[in-house]
Design a protein around this motif. Structure first.
Motif, mmCIF file in Angstrom:
data_model
loop_
_atom_site.group_PDB
_atom_site.id
_atom_site.type_symbol
_atom_site.label_atom_id
_atom_site.label_comp_id
_atom_site.label_asym_id
_atom_site.label_seq_id
_atom_site.Cartn_x
_atom_site.Cartn_y
_atom_site.Cartn_z
ATOM 1 N N CYS A 1 3.112 -5.284 6.130
ATOM 2 C CA CYS A 1 4.504 -4.915 6.369
ATOM 3 C C CYS A 1 4.949 -5.194 7.799
ATOM 4 O O CYS A 1 5.783 -4.496 8.347
ATOM 5 C CB CYS A 1 4.700 -3.449 6.018
ATOM 6 N N CYS B 1 0.838 -1.214 0.000
ATOM 7 C CA CYS B 1 0.000 0.000 0.000
ATOM 8 C C CYS B 1 0.865 1.253 0.000
ATOM 9 O O CYS B 1 0.373 2.358 0.235
ATOM 10 C CB CYS B 1 -0.981 0.001 1.158
ATOM 11 N N CYS C 1 -2.439 -1.789 3.922
ATOM 12 C CA CYS C 1 -2.436 -3.195 3.527
ATOM 13 C C CYS C 1 -2.121 -4.140 4.695
ATOM 14 O O CYS C 1 -2.479 -5.300 4.699
ATOM 15 C CB CYS C 1 -1.466 -3.448 2.377
HETATM 16 S S1 FES Z 1 2.948 -1.010 3.726
HETATM 17 FE FE1 FES Z 1 0.818 -1.332 3.721
HETATM 18 S S2 FES Z 1 0.418 -1.246 5.849
HETATM 19 FE FE2 FES Z 1 2.521 -0.936 5.830
#
Ligand code: FES
Ligand code: MG
Ligand code: MG
Lengths: 627, 627
Positions: B45, B36, B42
């Protein structure tokens, strides 16, 4: 020109066929009763034709009105007894009217080499092998042509450069101002070296005179003038400086003069099928105050002690920046001024006369709205402003007026009947008296003994023309029945007083300035009369009243509008343009009122022609002859 | 700066406390799934903190989102197995992001001696004994002070001169441009020598960057930038030249850039309590087309054979004439251009780097909307424009975009899962890919073996991320669920093709230009990367794709906006201002396409990194290591 011989005086003068017999009589110094100014109304100007051909309307009772009579060949005219002059008038010399005098011969001569040059160039059109920028292409060719290493480029020319170059396949004419480094002002398409024009302008307080000058042939293509529209905001420079202090006052004065100048430029260009954008140069000369207004410069410090101009030497100005009709290359120069009240008009005039390059000790006199004088030769120049005021332009004179239609410009008086003979501009019914008329009238009243040396009317003359009016004694020049205003036109003792003060200021100015440089008036070898005023002046009369020094008549020169002449010469010759700077630097300005002897000189000059008659030997002799 | 150690790879990098752990990972060359863009959406990570202090939101199931986690001390971070990279990634060197590189040290150093000088003068106030005009008083003092005989005076200063002089009783500061003769530009009241400012500006096709410079201390008082508003009329110079052909087109483009420049000037002046009328100098640099628009010059002949600019060296321009916020003294200079497509920005850049005064054979590269290259040293300079097109600025790339909020600026891909790790500018949901992201993506796809040397996707990879779309094969970088646009963000073979052509144009440009002067790429001792683009470039990745030559990394310098730097230096130093002219003259321009070998060079460069891998020894080695 036909010769006109007047009987019984048996005096002959020459006049053009377009002039009337009454003007010929005035020129001859002969009196004909003529009280309507030559308008053909009073019917008093009857003369008889004794020989030759004339054109004019015969009067039913015989003879012709002299004011409507033109000579078609040499003619002999008899002036009837009712007009005939007495012996005093016969003694008067034939008048030398200024317009018949030569302009200083050299004055207008100048070798043509303008500071603004046009150079025709045949550039190599760009190709893939040689695609240097337009400006570099032009510069390279110019540097070579001029043999210099550097040019200064007017950025404004870039806008049109590519079109101008391509219009005639890279044949182009560059317009440069010659300096170090040279300034590239503009370019034109093709070879335009034959079309190179300047507008020379005298920015007078009262009048703006412009000439369109061909910088190739040196010819004057056209000339025009108009009143300075600033007049609506003040007749003289002082009142305009005052007006400039009001909100937007300066802006208005600036815009008015620019507008008028632009209009004159448009008019002259149009008459000659020239686009004002083609003009190379506006070469201007004006007094210090006019120069300030023209450039939108604050004039108030000129008026407040210690009387400081913003500038006396002016930088080049892009004419377009002032809102004048002009191309991007058109530059405007203003003749450098010397002091607050000795301006660029005087510098230009002095340069035009050539006096600053010659030996004879010359007195240069400009009698206009202000009076300025310069004395000197190639070795030195001294100048001063005289606070003469505008009396000689009709200012402060009860029925004074400017030299326009209907102004009485010449006067003669029958010493016995005291009846006047008057001539008006345009031969119209009289409205008032202009400068030359005023001097003519004053000289006549004095020489006929109607006023005394102090300017007072003889109280013992029994004539309805001399009367004590509400404002003191006066002479009635025109009865209301014959004036254009429906009022009597009179000339008062107060008027005479003003005139004596004005001429006194001028004459004491000459004396003071000369003394300041260790000289006196008898040493003057040449007198140059500048300005419009000079051109209509009767030299003898001006000497009789003591306005001009009593020097040999052949040493007087009328140069007309020498300011305009200088402006024109500056456009035609870069040497003259540089000479302007040199002359302005060279002129030492004297504040007359600061001179310890000034007041004495002034007071002594408040007589006709002067307290010390020995200063006016020919006038003294004339007065003695008249008795 | 906190040290961040990543486990299990055991790689340590330093990042500021204000940077996230995910950026630290990207810097370390480590992959964390992050689809994201770091927007915290998202949730892929996740990392675990094994030591040190952090700030961030713990996830309920343990660990933190790396994209919202900041180090507050040295920290140890474990990347969970689902994100862990394979050995190929471990082989990758720690990235040297451009922003961490030094700017060429000497570049910004310049001894302060501006061409525009301020000179404080204590004039004698006028008195009746000394009432010379204001301008003469000022000039006399200046001529003496400068030891020169002549000055050129900007006529515009006359308007305010009397007020300025009298405001502080004839203590005044003159503003001069040092030339022969010196130009008197303006005056200020009192001693203003301490207030002496310039605006240095890079007029880019896309961005206008301005700095307010203190000409006394040499300090940058403020900096700002904005998009060039001409963008609305065309993204690149060609389309703007076309627009300029429309009625009023050129006028609009001119006015837009002036308006923007004026706004930036106002903004910087206001922030620093400076009246824009105080500015002494607008020192500008821009490409040839931007320079034309700025001065309202016709650009069409730049576009038509034989490609001729109106000017490449520009005269001084009064800034007020262009409608900029300025005083009457403010001048504007534009860095000289070399050719139609090598402009003043390059001249300024080359001067700023000092390469034209030094020994090392230097390759100067500016990859912007256009690509320009210069090669040379103190003995010679050769330059060329590369028709690289705007691919590296996102132009012609399906989801390409400018480097603004939401642009993907860095990418890593898990070679096994083909899942990407993306970082966006501003940590927002991704909108598209900007230049540095594009190079990052291309290099990653190549190094991970996802595309081959000709830029084609391996057809045998079994992943939903690789698919044949309507326009051919593509890699799905962001699924629509996680993009800001609601669309899949993809990178297509057509995009890759464009990029290969663009980098091929650049690389063959280096080769051709070097060959034109009898050299080859291995002889280059220094590579200077100019432009905004350079600053965000990952050097290794740029070499991997063959955009930059494979030379020792320590010989690369990122100078940032060297055009702006040169403009600033030109304001600060009259020597630099003169050096600009010298350098522009010295640069020989080569038309690459006219070189007989160019096409071969170009075609050979249409491979990743190049057909001849021996030109890229370290890339060759890396590919061999990866196997
Ligand atoms: S990169 Fe998507 S929540 Fe951290
Ligand atoms: Mg005059
Ligand atoms: Mg740039």
């Amino acid at each position: 020109m036909p010769k006109v011989t007047f009987l019984p005086a048996n005096i002959t003068v020459e006049i053009p066929e377009t002039e009337t017999i009454i003007r010929a009589a005035m020129k001859a110094g002969l009196h004909i009763n003529a009280s309507c100014g030559g308008a053909g109304v009073c019917g008093k100007c009857r003369v008889f034709v004794e020989g030759g051909e004339v054109e004019g309307e015969p009067l039913p009772e015989g003879g012709y009105k002299a004011c409507t009579l033109y000579p078609k060949s040499d003619v002999t005219i008899r002036i009837p007894v009712e007009s005939e002059v007495d012996r005093r008038a016969l003694l008067r010399p034939v008048k030398k009217v200024a317009s018949a005098w030569l302009e200083a011969r050299e004055a207008a001569q100048v070798s043509i080499d303008p500071a603004i040059k046009k150079i025709y160039l045949k550039l190599e059109p760009p190709s893939l092998e040689n695609n240097m920028p337009d400006l570099s292409r032009l510069e390279t060719a110019l540097l070579q042509n001029l043999g210099v290493e550097r040019l200064e480029v007017n950025w404004r020319l870039l806008r049109n450069l590519p079109y101008r170059l391509r219009e005639k396949n890279f044949e182009t004419t560059a317009i440069l101002f010659e300096e170090t480094p040279p300034k590239l002002l503009g370019v034109e398409a093709g070879n335009t070296t034959k079309r190179h024009f300047a507008l020379a302008v005298d920015i007078g307080t009262t009048t703006i005179c412009a000439q369109l000058v061909d910088l190739v042939s040196g010819k004057i293509l056209g000339e025009t003038s108009d009143y300075n529209p600033q007049i609506s905001y003040g007749e003289d420079v002082i009142s305009r400086i005052e007006f400039a202090r009001k909100k937007d006052g300066l802006k208005i004065l600036h815009e008015k003069v620019i507008e008028c100048l632009g209009k004159l430029a448009q008019e002259l260009c149009q008459q000659n099928n020239i686009n004002p954008e083609e003009l190379s140069h506006y070469s201007l000369a004006g007094n210090t105050v006019m120069s300030h207004f023209l450039l939108f410069l604050e004039p108030r410090f000129l008026r407040e002690s210690p009387y400081v101009p913003v500038a006396s030497r002016f930088p080049l100005v892009p004419a377009k920046d002032l809102g004048l009709p002009a191309g991007e290359q058109t530059i405007l120069t203003l003749a450098p001024c010397v002091a607050s009240y000795v301006g660029g008009d005087i510098t230009a005039g002095v340069v035009a006369t050539g006096m600053a390059k010659e030996d004879p000790l010359t007195l240069f006199i400009d009698i206009g709205t202000n009076g300025e004088i310069v004395v000197g030769n190639k070795d030195f120049l001294a100048c001063a402003a005289c606070s003469a005021g505008p009396a000689f332009e009709g200012g402060g004179i009860k029925h004074g007026m400017r030299a326009t239609i209907g102004a009485i410009e010449a006067v003669s008086i029958d010493p016995q009947t005291l009846e006047p003979m008057i001539l008006t501009i345009g031969n119209k019914k009289p409205k008032g008296i202009c400068g030359s008329g005023i001097i003519s009238l004053l000289a006549t009243l004095f020489i006929e003994g109607i006023i005394d040396q102090s300017g007072k009317f003889r109280r013992d003359l029994n004539s309805p023309r001399i009367r004590e009016g509400r404002e003191g004694w006066e002479y009635v020049l025109v009865w209301k029945e014959e004036s254009a205003t429906g009022e009597d036109i009179v000339f008062t003792e107060a008027d005479i007083d003003n005139l004596i003060r004005a001429k006194g200021a001028m004459f004491s100015g000459y004396q003071t300035l000369l003394e300041s440089v260790g000289l006196d008036i008898t040493m003057v070898e040449r007198v140059i009369l500048a300005g419009n005023f000079g051109s209509f002046l009767d030299l003898e009369q001006a000497i009789i009243i003591g306005l001009l020094p009593d020097l040999p008549r052949e040493n007087f020169y009328f140069v007309g509008n020498s300011s305009l002449m200088g402006a024109r010469m500056a456009a035609l010759s870069k040497e003259v343009l540089a000479e302007m700077e040199r002359v302005a630097q060279m002129m030492t300005h004297f504040e007359l009122s600061a001179h310890p002897g000034y007041m004495d000189y002034y007071v002594s000059a408040l007589f006709l022609p002067h307290t010390n008659l020995d200063l006016f030997p020919t006038v003294k002799e004339l007065l003695q002859q008249i008795g």
